[in-house]
Design a protein around this motif. Structure first.
Motif, PDB file in Angstrom:
ATOM      1  N   LYS A 196       0.588  12.024  -9.846  1.00  0.00           N
ATOM      2  CA  LYS A 196      -0.101  13.301  -9.648  1.00  0.00           C
ATOM      3  C   LYS A 196       0.828  14.475  -9.938  1.00  0.00           C
ATOM      4  CE  LYS A 196      -3.584  11.806  -6.356  1.00  0.00           C
ATOM      5  NZ  LYS A 196      -4.072  11.925  -4.974  1.00  0.00           N
TER       6      LYS A 196
ATOM      7  N   LEU B 186       1.248   6.679  -6.929  1.00  0.00           N
ATOM      8  CA  LEU B 186       0.152   7.598  -7.201  1.00  0.00           C
ATOM      9  C   LEU B 186       0.565   9.049  -6.985  1.00  0.00           C
ATOM     10  CD1 LEU B 186      -2.894   5.699  -5.670  1.00  0.00           C
ATOM     11  CD2 LEU B 186      -2.434   6.134  -8.087  1.00  0.00           C
ATOM     12  N   SER B 187       1.355   9.275  -5.972  1.00  0.00           N
ATOM     13  CA  SER B 187       1.846  10.637  -5.705  1.00  0.00           C
ATOM     14  C   SER B 187       2.739  11.110  -6.843  1.00  0.00           C
ATOM     15  CB  SER B 187       2.608  10.635  -4.384  1.00  0.00           C
ATOM     16  OG  SER B 187       3.127  11.911  -4.125  1.00  0.00           O
TER      17      SER B 187
ATOM     18  N   LYS C 299       0.980   4.184  -2.874  1.00  0.00           N
ATOM     19  CA  LYS C 299       0.775   5.599  -2.561  1.00  0.00           C
ATOM     20  C   LYS C 299       1.881   6.453  -3.158  1.00  0.00           C
ATOM     21  CE  LYS C 299      -2.016   5.239   1.618  1.00  0.00           C
ATOM     22  NZ  LYS C 299      -2.092   5.511   3.061  1.00  0.00           N
ATOM     23  N   LYS C 300       3.128   5.948  -3.096  1.00  0.00           N
ATOM     24  CA  LYS C 300       4.252   6.681  -3.685  1.00  0.00           C
ATOM     25  C   LYS C 300       4.088   6.797  -5.202  1.00  0.00           C
ATOM     26  CE  LYS C 300       7.787   5.630  -0.261  1.00  0.00           C
ATOM     27  NZ  LYS C 300       9.080   4.953  -0.014  1.00  0.00           N
TER      28      LYS C 300
ATOM     29  N   ASN D  36       0.825  -1.199   0.000  1.00  0.00           N
ATOM     30  CA  ASN D  36       0.000   0.000   0.000  1.00  0.00           C
ATOM     31  C   ASN D  36       0.867   1.260   0.000  1.00  0.00           C
ATOM     32  OD1 ASN D  36      -2.456   1.426   0.088  1.00  0.00           O
ATOM     33  ND2 ASN D  36      -2.338   1.590   2.310  1.00  0.00           N
ATOM     34  N   LYS D  37       1.933   1.252   0.786  1.00  0.00           N
ATOM     35  CA  LYS D  37       2.845   2.408   0.834  1.00  0.00           C
ATOM     36  C   LYS D  37       3.507   2.618  -0.526  1.00  0.00           C
ATOM     37  CE  LYS D  37       3.724   2.230   5.763  1.00  0.00           C
ATOM     38  NZ  LYS D  37       4.660   1.928   6.826  1.00  0.00           N
TER      39      LYS D  37
END
Length: 101
Positions: free
Chosen positions: A99, A95-96, A92-93, A88-89
């Protein structure tokens, strides 16, 4: 034990002696020692008291509860949840980074 490791980290960072914390919280020094060394997990009320005593942020509090829960879980389940948390971490990286493009 995960809980012991994280408590040691936070008490060292805050420069809190476990024996003083035990005394202030009304716990036996031996119980606090066992908790800090991973011999026992501690009751929910004890964990709440420690979190409040150390004045942890919400994110730090979440870390403590996660460690406490994983230590209480069956080992295979705990390992699986830790694996999911790491994945999950990573996601998130990713996806960041997307973005930011």
């Amino acid at each position: 034990m995960r809980m012991a490791k994280i408590l040691k980290e936070f008490t060292e960072r805050e420069n809190v002696k476990p024996s003083n914390m035990a005394n202030d919280l009304g716990l036996a020094s031996s119980s606090m020692s066992d908790l800090m060394n991973g011999k026992i997990l501690g009751k929910e009320v004890t964990v709440k008291s420690i979190i409040k005593y150390l004045k942890l942020s919400k994110d730090e509090e979440l870390e403590v509860w996660k460690a406490w829960s994983l230590d209480r879980a069956e080992p295979k389940a705990a390992a699986y949840f830790e694996k999911l948390d790491k994945e999950n971490k990573k996601l998130k990286k990713i996806l960041s980074a997307i973005k930011e493009l």
